[in-house]
Write an enzyme that holds these catalytic residues in place. Structure first.
Site, PDB file in Angstrom:
ATOM      1  CB  ILE A   9      -0.956   0.027   1.212  1.00  4.73           C
ATOM      2  CG1 ILE A   9      -0.167  -0.082   2.523  1.00  4.73           C
ATOM      3  CG2 ILE A   9      -1.981  -1.079   1.105  1.00  4.73           C
ATOM      4  CD1 ILE A   9      -1.050   0.020   3.761  1.00  4.73           C
ATOM      5  N   GLY A  33       8.469   4.123   1.010  1.00  2.00           N
ATOM      6  CA  GLY A  33       9.184   5.293   1.495  1.00  2.00           C
ATOM      7  C   GLY A  33      10.647   5.192   1.178  1.00  2.00           C
ATOM      8  N   GLY A  34      11.435   6.125   1.745  1.00  2.00           N
ATOM      9  CA  GLY A  34      12.853   6.121   1.463  1.00  2.00           C
ATOM     10  C   GLY A  34      13.565   4.907   2.007  1.00  2.00           C
ATOM     11  CB  VAL A  38       3.703   0.692   4.105  1.00  2.00           C
ATOM     12  CG1 VAL A  38       2.601   0.448   5.128  1.00  2.00           C
ATOM     13  CG2 VAL A  38       4.727   1.668   4.666  1.00  2.00           C
ATOM     14  CE  LYS A  77       6.954   2.883   8.105  1.00  2.00           C
ATOM     15  NZ  LYS A  77       7.264   4.218   8.683  1.00  2.00           N
ATOM     16  CG  ASP A  99      10.501  13.133   6.625  1.00  2.00           C
ATOM     17  OD1 ASP A  99      10.561  14.152   5.910  1.00  2.00           O
ATOM     18  OD2 ASP A  99      10.432  11.989   6.164  1.00  2.00           O
TER      19      ASP A  99
END
Length: 737
Positions: free
Chosen positions: A18, A21-22, A26, A41, A135
């Site tokens: 779904i 990220g860096g 996920v 994650k 972030d």
């Protein structure tokens, strides 16, 4: 390697990917132990063998696991299996704030402020646990289907006491703070800066700084002033604009010092959007970044010329060498008398090109002793001056020194915090305004942060709209707290302003508009003036002003009362309800999800703890219930199933083998059996459909028959046949409870 359908930790079944990220991907997964969906994650495979990344990933898990707040995505579990590092989190069904902004182009002010309040409360909970997000950006803020706002992805969060973060900041450069862009220390105020940029994007639909490369954008964060969001959306209130400006100050000391301060101003902006209540902090100029003036340049050159390479000297001389390096492009550690002479001749920031280094080196020994004596004397003088200044300030604060009373000057009373903040306001030089048109003057003064009070005077010598007088001379320093009075000519066609003080708001507006004036309205509490009546006006009644000019009237709200009338919140979303309550100074209490029989209220507020129109004290918490839809009605089916009747099939006979099924209207099969005897007892509960169908399937076998023709006597025999029959019967179930 993660694959769809695999099981992690003997309980989490991977369903689908779904997001990414860096550092991690996920996945949506199902927890088979608790029978619920979760988000897992997983650290990307290329990073799982890197000890540094694994360490960061574990820090994220430890940091996030200690956070429990309605506006933070909760962490359930953390683990490692076969080189796969994973974190199990709450699955939030919804969209990111980034996609929400893209979908709506830009958000309304009320919606943006409401989202910012929820995000701030989530970040505040993290800061209270000494966790910095580092972030914050719209991609890491999720809006659930129920309207809840949640902060996620503490990807590079660390305890505030840990080592400072270095230049490998992983946040998006569009939202990074200047100190992060420099690779320096970052703390809670870095999150405040990033949230300010996020608010800017919510309000305008765009980021304030953009560029072709990440380096170009980072430099803009460090050097360029933040553009006003009102340049793109003029209807943004002054208070909201100032909140964004304060969040995005270059210096962390000038920003909000805590999320609690930011939340307080955000809530106040919902109540008084046009009030300029945001106090900007002006730290010591010596500690702040400012442009180098010509005077500063002369001082820098003089000090730089006096600097000598000397290993025995410590901090004072090293500081001068640092200053020297700032002012030259290619310096090294070379100095001498000729270098200083050339330095005095140069104008501006240029390279220091020493001449005849050999001579300078030979003269170093001579200057060593001189500079040592000079440095000692200067240190003593500086210490004396600092001591005098401290004594002066202490004596003046305690009132034991008479400074300021002589020469006609009077000692000022101790300033309030508000006055102190005003004194710290940035001062500008008063421009020339007399003889210019008032429209042009107002525009220029507004750009300087000055808003004058205007009076009008009839004057036949000067044309209408020309500024005749100003109470501040040209070039004098002024700031936003300075009382600025302008007198403007009405020419010979000025109209007398009617007196409207004491009239009702409607009467005052009507009277002024009939005379051709534009009416501006402000509100204020006043015990002496009835509610909705005019307290004061500017210009005053009897004065003359040009037709079409503005007259400001102050409307009374009556005596200030702490009692607040409870609004009607039924039928609105939880987010809108919170905004309405915040406007009235009423905090949102508990919010629970319940069933409600009205399907139109699904997803909306269906109950409030105080009735509409009742009065409560300001600060009273209002509890809400949000409908998740009507309660699911269930039915039962008890009794017996009888055999097909004669009406249904005259040829049915008892003893046949019959296949019987019972199906509900929503496709659930309750019974599927074969029988030769009726009735069939049934007892079913929890049926979700009110109606169903009973189906009988059986075979009828007809015996052979013989027929004799009476005329011819011919005998005809018909063979026996089998015929398939299907009978359906509608049934209605009884409601439970």
């Amino acid at each position: 390697m993660i694959k769809i359908g695999m099981m992690i930790g003997d309980r989490y079944e991977i369903m689908e990917k779904i997001g990414t990220g860096g550092m991690s991907d996920v996945y949506k997964a199902k927890c088979h132990k608790l029978n619920r969906f979760v988000a897992v994650k997983v650290l990307k495979q290329e990073f799982s063998e890197n000890a540094n990344f694994v360490s960061k990933f574990r820090v994220e898990a430890q940091a996030a696991a200690g956070l429990m707040h309605p506006n933070i995505v909760n962490v359930y579990d953390v683990g490692e299996e076969g080189g796969i590092y994973y974190i199990v989190m709450e699955l939030v069904e919804g969209i990111t704030l980034k996609k929400y902004i893209e979908k709506k182009a830009r958000l309304s002010v009320k919606e943006a402020v409401s989202i910012a309040i929820q995000v701030s409360m989530g970040i505040e909970a993290a800061h209270n646990n000494h966790i910095i997000h580092r972030d914050i950006k719209p991609q890491n803020i999720i809006i659930s289907k129920e309207g809840k706002v949640k902060v996620t992805d503490f990807g590079i969060a660390k305890a505030a006491t840990s080592n400072t973060i270095t230049s490998n900041v992983m946040g998006s450069v569009h939202y990074t703070s200047p100190e992060q862009a420099r690779g320096g220390y970052s703390d809670e105020k870095s999150d405040i800066y990033s949230l300010g940029i996020t608010m800017f994007e919510m309000l305008t639909g765009r980021v304030p700084f953009n560029g072709e490369t990440t380096v170009a954008i980072a430099i803009k964060h460090i050097q360029e002033p933040l553009p006003s969001p009102r340049e793109y959306v003029p209807e943004i209130p002054v208070s909201v604009e100032q909140i964004v400006f304060k969040c995005c100050q270059k210096s962390p000391d000038r920003r909000y010092q805590s999320m609690a301060e930011l939340v307080a101003d955000l809530k106040k902006s919902l109540i008084s959007p046009e009030e300029d209540f945001v106090k900007m902090v002006s730290p010591d100029e010596e500690a702040s970044t400012r442009a180098i003036t010509d005077k500063d340049m002369v001082q820098i050159k003089r000090r730089s010329g006096q600097a000598v390479k000397r290993e025995s000297l410590e901090e004072p001389l090293r500081l001068k060498k640092n200053v020297q390096r700032v002012c030259r492009e290619d310096a090294g550690e070379r100095n001498g008398e000729r270098n200083r002479e050339k330095h005095r001749e140069e104008d501006g920031l240029k390279k220091f090109q020493p001449e005849r280094e050999e001579e300078a080196d030979e003269e170093n020994g001579e200057y060593d002793s001189r500079m040592e004596r000079i440095t000692t004397v200067l240190a003593i003088v500086a210490a004396v001056l600092i001591g005098c200044i401290v004594l002066f300030l202490v004596g003046r604060t305690l009132g034991i020194l008479p400074f300021g009373k002589e020469g006609g000057a009077q000692e000022k009373p101790e300033a309030s915090p508000e006055q102190a903040a005003e004194e710290q306001a940035v001062q500008v030089k008063m421009p020339e305004v007399v003889g210019r048109q008032i429209g042009e003057v107002k525009q220029e003064l507004a750009q300087l942060g000055l808003f004058p009070e205007i009076s009008y005077r009839e004057n036949g010598e000067y044309e209408e709209g020309l500024v005749l007088e100003c109470n501040i001379g040209i070039g004098r320093p002024v700031d936003s707290s300075t009382e600025l009075l302008l007198t403007v000519s009405t020419g010979i066609s000025g109209i007398q302003v009617p007196e409207v003080v004491g009239l009702s708001k409607a009467q005052a507006v009507s009277t002024l508009e009939q005379k051709g004036f534009v009416v501006n309205k402000t509100e204020s509490y006043d015990e002496q003036v009835p509610k909705d009546s005019v307290i004061s006006q500017s210009p005053e009644g009897g004065a003359k002003a040009p037709s079409g000019s503005a007259v400001t009237i102050k409307i009374s709200q009556g005596a200030e009362d702490n009692k607040v009338r409870v609004p009607n919140l039924i039928g609105v979303t939880e987010m809108d309800a919170m905004a309405r309550l915040t406007e009235l100074g009423l905090p949102l209490g508990s919010v629970t999800e319940v069933n409600n029989d009205d399907p139109a209220l699904t997803g909306l507020v269906c109950y409030q703890s105080y009735s509409v129109g009742s009065f409560v004290d300001r600060g009273t918490a209002i509890d809400l219930r949000v409908s998740i839809g009507p309660r699911q009605m269930t039915y039962r089916y008890t009794g017996s199933i009888e055999a097909p009747s004669t009406e249904e099939d005259p040829e049915y006979v008892g003893g046949l083998s019959v296949h019987v099924t019972v199906d509900t209207a929503d496709g659930v099969q309750l019974l599927n059996t074969d029988t030769t005897s009726f009735p069939i007892p049934v007892n079913y509960n929890g049926i979700k459909s009110q109606k169903g169908t009973i189906t009988f399937s059986y075979t009828i076998t007809k015996e052979p028959t013989t027929y004799t023709d009476p005329e011819t006597g011919e005998v005809t025999t018909t063979e026996g046949v089998s015929e398939q029959r299907m009978i359906t019967r509608e049934v209605e179930f009884s409601p439970e409870g």
